[in-house]
Design an enzyme around this catalytic site. Structure first.
Site, PDB file in Angstrom:
ATOM      1  N   GLU A 146       0.815  -1.213   0.000  1.00  0.00           N
ATOM      2  CA  GLU A 146       0.000   0.000   0.000  1.00  0.00           C
ATOM      3  C   GLU A 146       0.849   1.263   0.000  1.00  0.00           C
ATOM      4  O   GLU A 146       1.868   1.338   0.686  1.00  0.00           O
ATOM      5  CB  GLU A 146      -0.891  -0.004   1.250  1.00  0.00           C
ATOM      6  CG  GLU A 146      -1.804   1.199   1.370  1.00  0.00           C
ATOM      7  CD  GLU A 146      -2.708   1.121   2.589  1.00  0.00           C
ATOM      8  OE1 GLU A 146      -3.607   1.966   2.697  1.00  0.00           O
ATOM      9  OE2 GLU A 146      -2.518   0.203   3.421  1.00  0.00           O
ATOM     10  N   GLU A 247     -13.064   2.623   3.956  1.00  0.00           N
ATOM     11  CA  GLU A 247     -12.100   2.737   5.054  1.00  0.00           C
ATOM     12  C   GLU A 247     -12.057   4.202   5.475  1.00  0.00           C
ATOM     13  O   GLU A 247     -11.043   4.870   5.349  1.00  0.00           O
ATOM     14  CB  GLU A 247     -10.719   2.247   4.621  1.00  0.00           C
ATOM     15  CG  GLU A 247      -9.800   1.996   5.825  1.00  0.00           C
ATOM     16  CD  GLU A 247      -8.343   1.808   5.423  1.00  0.00           C
ATOM     17  OE1 GLU A 247      -7.659   1.012   6.085  1.00  0.00           O
ATOM     18  OE2 GLU A 247      -7.892   2.465   4.470  1.00  0.00           O
TER      19      GLU A 247
END
Length: 269
Positions: A146, A247
């Site tokens: 990520e 998220e």
């Protein structure tokens, strides 16, 4: 949806049922024991039972990264005890994910440390990512890499899509497994100033999972400037067929905010 940020007004074991009641059948989690990479089996079993009883599918799980959010710091490139904790977590997290059919494990890289040669951290990170990719391969899962954003995580070295995709490629080259992919967090990329349309067009094929929060603010869809529907459509047009996970940080009770933001939920988890 990410149950480490959403429904946090409830105890962890009650969140899967709340997500299901809100119409979401797929969830993801940061490692739920931030101070323990290998918690007692009873704790793992209780969370597994809660997810199963709610009928929620676990589609993403962070490997041990310490206490989040932070700024997010990760553990795999931090020499000493944190790296050892990351390694100790690998079989535990992989077995837990496998028991729930979860096929995506996310590994946060880790912040730069003052006084430590970045090349030392990079070598350690690659070594640990190779171990993580092999642990993921054992259960038929992907390993995710990520990119975060420099305004919020200034010591984190992966702050562009290009950097994260290049690292995933290096891990695949080192393992020969081909199971390491890019986690495209649209909030972090937007917060870092990226052109999201360009990122999607160039990197959809390398993407194994997508996360979303509106920007600025990391709030619910509709609270900022990003158009989730348009971004989801562009991802699909570019060939991405996986999950798009919420998220974000809710501004109040999660259920009411979800009902306002998502009358339809076909493309999000």
């Amino acid at each position: 949806m990410n149950l480490s940020l959403l429904f946090t007004e409830l105890p962890l074991l009650e969140r899967p049922a709340a997500a299901a009641a809100a119409g979401f059948r797929a969830v993801e989690l940061w490692w739920p024991w931030p101070d323990d990479p290998a918690p007692p089996p009873a704790g793992l079993a209780a969370l597994r039972d809660a997810l199963t009883a709610a009928g929620t599918r676990l589609v993403g799980l962070n490997l041990y990264a310490g206490r989040l959010p932070g700024p997010d710091r990760g553990a795999l490139s931090l020499p000493g005890p944190e790296s050892e904790r990351f390694r100790a977590n690998l079989p535990v997290a992989a077995d837990f994910a496998a028991s729930l059919g979860c096929t995506a494990l996310n590994a946060l890289y880790g912040n730069r440390l003052p006084g430590v040669d970045p090349r030392v951290q990079d070598a350690l990170a690659l070594e640990n990512l190779v171990l993580a990719a092999r642990a993921a391969h054992r259960i038929g899962a992907r390993l995710l890499v990520e990119a975060l954003n420099s305004p919020e995580s200034p010591a984190y070295p992966l702050v562009t899509a290009d950097a994260a995709v290049a690292l995933a490629d290096r891990v695949n080259a080192a393992t020969g497994l081909g199971n390491t992919a890019f986690l495209m967090d649209l909030y972090h990329l937007a917060r870092g100033g990226a052109d999201l349309d360009d990122v999607i067009d160039r990197h959809a094929a390398a993407t194994g999972h997508v996360q979303f929060a509106d920007c600025p603010g990391r709030g619910a869809p509709g609270t900022g400037a990003l158009d989730l529907a348009a971004l989801a459509a562009r991802l699909r047009a570019a060939g991405y067929e996986g999950w798009i996970a919420l998220e974000y940080r809710p501004s109040g009770p999660t259920a009411g905010e979800l009902a306002r933001a998502f009358p339809r939920r076909e493309d999000v988890s």
